[in-house]
Every structure is written in structure tokens, then in C-alpha cells.
Write a protein that holds these residues in place. Sequence first.
Motif, PDB file in Angstrom:
ATOM      1  N   ARG A   1      30.316  35.089  30.742  1.00 22.25           N
ATOM      2  CA  ARG A   1      29.319  35.605  31.689  1.00 22.25           C
ATOM      3  C   ARG A   1      28.255  34.545  31.982  1.00 22.25           C
ATOM      4  O   ARG A   1      27.852  34.362  33.136  1.00 22.25           O
ATOM      5  N   ARG A   2      27.811  33.840  30.934  1.00 26.97           N
ATOM      6  CA  ARG A   2      26.807  32.799  31.138  1.00 26.97           C
ATOM      7  C   ARG A   2      27.360  31.679  32.020  1.00 26.97           C
ATOM      8  O   ARG A   2      26.668  31.157  32.903  1.00 26.97           O
ATOM      9  N   LEU A   3      28.617  31.293  31.771  1.00 30.24           N
ATOM     10  CA  LEU A   3      29.225  30.241  32.596  1.00 30.24           C
ATOM     11  C   LEU A   3      29.365  30.686  34.052  1.00 30.24           C
ATOM     12  O   LEU A   3      29.171  29.885  34.975  1.00 30.24           O
ATOM     13  N   GLU A   4      29.713  31.930  34.267  1.00 28.99           N
ATOM     14  CA  GLU A   4      29.819  32.430  35.638  1.00 28.99           C
ATOM     15  C   GLU A   4      28.469  32.364  36.331  1.00 28.99           C
ATOM     16  O   GLU A   4      28.378  31.993  37.511  1.00 28.99           O
ATOM     17  N   LEU A   5      27.407  32.719  35.604  1.00 32.91           N
ATOM     18  CA  LEU A   5      26.065  32.633  36.188  1.00 32.91           C
ATOM     19  C   LEU A   5      25.695  31.186  36.498  1.00 32.91           C
ATOM     20  O   LEU A   5      25.101  30.886  37.543  1.00 32.91           O
ATOM     21  N   MET A   6      26.053  30.257  35.594  1.00 29.89           N
ATOM     22  CA  MET A   6      25.752  28.850  35.831  1.00 29.89           C
ATOM     23  C   MET A   6      26.499  28.322  37.053  1.00 29.89           C
ATOM     24  O   MET A   6      25.931  27.594  37.877  1.00 29.89           O
ATOM     25  N   VAL A   7      27.768  28.670  37.169  1.00 29.37           N
ATOM     26  CA  VAL A   7      28.556  28.212  38.319  1.00 29.37           C
ATOM     27  C   VAL A   7      27.999  28.820  39.597  1.00 29.37           C
ATOM     28  O   VAL A   7      27.893  28.149  40.636  1.00 29.37           O
ATOM     29  N   ALA A   8      27.610  30.091  39.551  1.00 31.40           N
ATOM     30  CA  ALA A   8      27.049  30.736  40.732  1.00 31.40           C
ATOM     31  C   ALA A   8      25.723  30.088  41.114  1.00 31.40           C
ATOM     32  O   ALA A   8      25.423  29.913  42.307  1.00 31.40           O
ATOM     33  N   SER A   9      24.924  29.711  40.139  1.00 31.11           N
ATOM     34  CA  SER A   9      23.643  29.079  40.455  1.00 31.11           C
ATOM     35  C   SER A   9      23.842  27.659  40.984  1.00 31.11           C
ATOM     36  O   SER A   9      23.001  27.152  41.712  1.00 31.11           O
ATOM     37  N   MET A  10      24.925  26.998  40.648  1.00 27.14           N
ATOM     38  CA  MET A  10      25.170  25.646  41.152  1.00 27.14           C
ATOM     39  C   MET A  10      25.528  25.662  42.633  1.00 27.14           C
ATOM     40  O   MET A  10      25.320  24.670  43.339  1.00 27.14           O
TER      41      MET A  10
END
Length: 119
Positions: free
Chosen positions: A81-90
Motif C-alpha cells: 500500500r505504501r509503495l502504491e501511494l509512492m508511485v501515485a505521488s510520483m
Amino acid sequence: MELIADILLVAGALGAGFYCFVLARRLRRFNDLENGVGGAVAVLSAQVDDLAKTLEAAQSTASSSTDSLEGLTERAEAVARRLELMVASMHDLPAAPPPKAPQGAVFKRHQAIDSEVAQ
């Protein structure tokens, strides 16, 4: 006639007694703990006890492994979930400018080797 009947009765009783004696010996050999079925039953009983202990140990190990895997799965889902948020924020970041070419002399150590290989 009574004498013959008595003799046959005694003979029948002796025959039945001999038959019981033979059966007792066979039963004693049958139940012998070293060679007979009694020994086989004792060995099988010991094996069943060993298998029951092994099964209990395997079940306890499996339950602890299940608990461990559940914990690891929860951690992995949280990281995903954290990685998905990071990718979405990029995706929201502006595009980076292309890197600038180096100015001045650039030291190339393997240029001579690369040119020899190309020939």
C-alpha cells in the motif's frame, strides 16, 4: 453296554482334554511377545504412539508457521500500500529535465580496450 458307553465317554473326555492342551499351546505361541502376534501388536502400538507424538509436533509447527506467515503477509500488504501511494505521488511530480552533458575533459579508462575489441 454301559461299559462301552463309559469307555466312549472317557475316550471323548480324554480327546477333549488333549484338544484343549493343544489349543492352549497354540494360543501361548500366538500371544508370545517376541515371536507371535502379541509382539506384533506391541510393536504396532509403540509405532502408533510415536506417530501420534510426531503428528502433534507437526501440528504445532504448522500452526506457528501459519501465525508467522500471517504476520509477514500483513507486513507485505502494508508495504505494498505504501509503495502504491509512492508511485501515485510520483505521477504528480513534474518531469525532470534531461541530464546535461559533461563539459570539459572526461576520463575514459577503457577506451583503448573497447576500440581493440571492436576491430
